[in-house]
Design a protein around this motif. Sequence first.
Motif, PDB file in Angstrom:
ATOM      1  N   SER A 621      44.560  28.283  43.916  1.00 60.59           N
ATOM      2  CA  SER A 621      44.037  29.409  44.680  1.00 60.59           C
ATOM      3  C   SER A 621      44.672  29.444  46.060  1.00 60.59           C
ATOM      4  N   ILE A 622      44.395  30.498  46.791  1.00 60.33           N
ATOM      5  CA  ILE A 622      45.052  30.704  48.078  1.00 60.33           C
ATOM      6  C   ILE A 622      44.730  29.595  49.063  1.00 60.33           C
ATOM      7  N   ASP A 623      43.460  29.171  49.101  1.00 66.17           N
ATOM      8  CA  ASP A 623      43.070  28.153  50.080  1.00 66.17           C
ATOM      9  C   ASP A 623      43.216  26.727  49.551  1.00 66.17           C
ATOM     10  N   GLY A 624      43.833  26.556  48.366  1.00 66.53           N
ATOM     11  CA  GLY A 624      44.092  25.225  47.848  1.00 66.53           C
ATOM     12  C   GLY A 624      42.988  24.659  46.993  1.00 66.53           C
ATOM     13  N   THR A 625      41.857  25.323  46.862  1.00 60.05           N
ATOM     14  CA  THR A 625      40.762  24.830  46.025  1.00 60.05           C
ATOM     15  C   THR A 625      41.012  25.186  44.579  1.00 60.05           C
ATOM     16  N   ALA A 626      40.120  24.704  43.739  1.00 62.65           N
ATOM     17  CA  ALA A 626      40.284  24.940  42.304  1.00 62.65           C
ATOM     18  C   ALA A 626      39.809  26.324  41.893  1.00 62.65           C
ATOM     19  N   GLU A 627      39.151  27.054  42.813  1.00 69.60           N
ATOM     20  CA  GLU A 627      38.635  28.371  42.445  1.00 69.60           C
ATOM     21  C   GLU A 627      39.782  29.372  42.411  1.00 69.60           C
ATOM     22  N   ALA A 628      39.832  30.139  41.374  1.00 66.47           N
ATOM     23  CA  ALA A 628      40.856  31.177  41.259  1.00 66.47           C
ATOM     24  C   ALA A 628      40.190  32.541  41.322  1.00 66.47           C
ATOM     25  N   SER A 629      40.907  33.532  41.901  1.00 67.91           N
ATOM     26  CA  SER A 629      40.344  34.870  42.040  1.00 67.91           C
ATOM     27  C   SER A 629      40.992  35.814  41.052  1.00 67.91           C
ATOM     28  N   ARG A 630      40.343  36.939  40.836  1.00 66.90           N
ATOM     29  CA  ARG A 630      40.924  37.994  40.013  1.00 66.90           C
ATOM     30  C   ARG A 630      41.641  38.971  40.940  1.00 66.90           C
ATOM     31  N   TYR A 631      42.796  39.464  40.473  1.00 60.80           N
ATOM     32  CA  TYR A 631      43.623  40.308  41.317  1.00 60.80           C
ATOM     33  C   TYR A 631      43.886  41.651  40.638  1.00 60.80           C
ATOM     34  N   SER A 632      44.159  42.640  41.474  1.00 59.94           N
ATOM     35  CA  SER A 632      44.622  43.941  40.989  1.00 59.94           C
ATOM     36  C   SER A 632      45.994  44.206  41.599  1.00 59.94           C
ATOM     37  N   CYS A 633      46.781  44.986  40.893  1.00 56.54           N
ATOM     38  CA  CYS A 633      48.168  45.250  41.322  1.00 56.54           C
ATOM     39  C   CYS A 633      48.218  46.541  42.141  1.00 56.54           C
ATOM     40  N   HIS A 656      39.558  36.996  55.492  1.00 56.10           N
ATOM     41  CA  HIS A 656      40.408  35.852  55.802  1.00 56.10           C
ATOM     42  C   HIS A 656      41.485  35.609  54.758  1.00 56.10           C
ATOM     43  N   ARG A 657      41.465  36.353  53.670  1.00 54.83           N
ATOM     44  CA  ARG A 657      42.468  36.175  52.620  1.00 54.83           C
ATOM     45  C   ARG A 657      43.450  37.340  52.622  1.00 54.83           C
ATOM     46  N   GLY A 658      44.735  37.004  52.715  1.00 55.45           N
ATOM     47  CA  GLY A 658      45.754  38.040  52.748  1.00 55.45           C
ATOM     48  C   GLY A 658      46.157  38.494  51.355  1.00 55.45           C
ATOM     49  N   ARG A 659      46.937  39.540  51.330  1.00 53.88           N
ATOM     50  CA  ARG A 659      47.467  40.029  50.059  1.00 53.88           C
ATOM     51  C   ARG A 659      48.688  39.194  49.678  1.00 53.88           C
ATOM     52  N   ILE A 660      49.132  39.347  48.448  1.00 53.52           N
ATOM     53  CA  ILE A 660      50.121  38.421  47.886  1.00 53.52           C
ATOM     54  C   ILE A 660      51.362  39.179  47.424  1.00 53.52           C
TER      55      ILE A 660
END
Length: 797
Positions: A621-633, A656-660
């Motif tokens: 995940s973005i912050d390095g934890t094991a939690e993963a998020s769902r994304y849209s394009c 606090h989370r940027g786009r990818i």
Amino acid sequence: MPAFRQVGEKQLPNSILFMVWSPKRDLIALANKAGELLLHRLASFQRVWSLAPNEDTGKEITSLAWRPDGKIIAFSLADTKQVILCDVEKAEILHFFPVESLVSCMHWMEVSEESSTLTSFCNAEDETSHFLPKLPALPKSYSATSKIFSEEKSDEVMKLLGDVRLNILVLGGGSGFTELYAYGMYKIATLAGVAGTCRSLCLSSDLKSLSVITEIKSTENEPEITYFQLDTSLLSDCLPEVTRMARKFTHISTLLQYQKLSLTCMCEAWEDILMQMDLRLTKFVQEKNTTTSVQDEFIQLLLWGKASPELQALLMNQLTVKGLKKLGQSIESSYSSIQKLVISHLQSGSEALLYYLSELKGMALWKQKYEPLGLDAALIEDAITAVGSFILKANELLQVIDSSMKNFKAFFRWLYVAMLRMSEDHVLPELNKMTQKDIAFVADFLTEHFNEAPELYDRKGKYFNVERVGQYLKDEDDDLVSPPNSKGNQWVNFHQNSTPLKESPLLFPYYPQKSLYYVKRIMEGVIDLCLQKPAEIIGKSIKQAIGMPLYTIPTSTDTLPRLFELPSLWNDKKSGMHYIVFTMPEISPCKLYIMRKATDLSRSVSSGLVAIDLGSLLSRSIDGTAEASRYSCLDARFFDDETLTVVLKEAVEEEHRGRILAQLPLSPVYAGEEEFILDPSMKLDQQSGDIPVQSVVLENQWRTLENMKAQYVAVNGIRKVSCVLSSNLRHIRVFEMDVEDEEEEDKQDVSGDQEKLEQSLEPSLCSQEDTEEGELTEGAEAGTSDLQEENASTSEI
């Protein structure tokens, strides 16, 4: 450590509407809301040049495309309905043409197939230099001069044509408007039957099919995005013939523009001061109290050396000795300039037109090869005849100029001496000598040119037409005021009395009563008819093979630029595939769909439609934890045949989370064997649950875009670069996508980039506008020279 290296960042004063990378170099073209076309370099996002909006061309850019060799940019304008071709090196407009409908998208492709036939054709075309002289450059002093003809170069037309290999500019617009232009100049096809407004186009490099994405609006339902695939196999089957025909017609189109500009230069060379004599004489007729005609007044002055008080007042008070001298110099200068333009430009251009039309006629007689493309020998013969008539009229103008120069020279010399005697000034002995032959010559000139014509006053507001050249340069349908006198001409009498000669196709028609402009319009009309028929025939041969409704979109008041909206199209040249990338945010917000179709419509494709699950893209995940998020394009563009560049955001976005920004490999997507069978009776979005879903893990091919609300991306897989644009359309970041795995180098680069970023973001938006203007003045020359140097270094690409 980020996967991609940031090499530039910019806050721009105006919203960006379009951004397209050069296919060959580290250059990106931007079009903004102010109507400017900007060219930037990858290094520090330095501006190379800026092309400001122009009232003559237009101010509202609606689409943008690079020629495949990266030397010319094409862009369309809404307010003037024109397409402009701009030279990348010098920021000069090389060519432009009008279009019937507003252009909403464009695509410029190059044929990938090379054959020995085309190579031999290239050698044959080079031989034209042995038969045709180089076209002289148009005078730079005239405002009408086009950049393509103003430079002392003979290769400007070849610059427009580019390589021998065919390249085609495809234009799309509202109400199914779709047109194909060979080399970006000559229209080879006008398509019909495509419903809706074009949003994206892609003509395959093998010329076998054209993919079109349209938006179909209806009053009852929401707008519907539809995919069409059109069969263009005629272009593919007749590629050598299409290439030959297109290059000939492109030369002809350029020559027509050359003739038009030459005539415009001639009109500018003809000055209004030349009308002074006609207007003065007309005023004299209106004010004089005597019954003596103007012609008799001047003949009395010629014979007896005495003028009536009225004529003396006209000559000494209105015309004056100084004014007569100036008028004589103006006439001589103007007539000489027009004469040179006719001899060196009009005649050279007309001879070149006859050459290319004659070659086309020979091609048209090879009916087995060229009749399917609509090349008509009869129409080409009519065009040759029209060019012949234009040459005749140009020669007639030369005779009128030659005769007028002799007449005016003798008349002004006599009148100058007479006026000096009236003012009792000293007359030089060489001016005082006048033979009986000179007197007879002036008498004939007065008899022919100084007749009062009341019917002429009703037409032109004057009683006289002493000046005979200007009538040939009027763009009007009226007959000439003073047509050439053909009485006593033996050839004219012989032709009129011979029925076989009158009906002979070998003689060019002659229009003695019409102006040069009128005959030029006839010539242009006949040649245009000759050029249009192949476009109609080829256009009718292009049929719709596939029509597939993809999904509906909600009606929105958001007016985002069309270039940034999905679906996006891609042509895989190696495998012969059309790729269509799209999302259905209303139905499956966390899925990205990829559909592929064979460019050869007779070939079937496995895994024609797949969906990519964006729920578990990241290996962490973005912050390095094991939690993963769902994304849209948000946006997706093909980086190359095997990689897709995407901009992602979390389905539930947090501050606090940027786009990818990520690189999505396609090989795992097509690893599955499950097939999707489309039900033609239902829309695709109604069958979304049946589409095979694949999961992809990005590993380290992604980067968080901090402090930026990223929305759109433009990529260049050849140069390994991408440009990300924020949702406010003003914030840009540029990345190198292919970074070496040397940590120390990367750390130095990242720290250097951070320093540059802090420096670039310090000024306010207002100061940045000033900086932009300073860059334009200070950096334009340097940028252009850098670009020329880069041409040499990248010519091997």
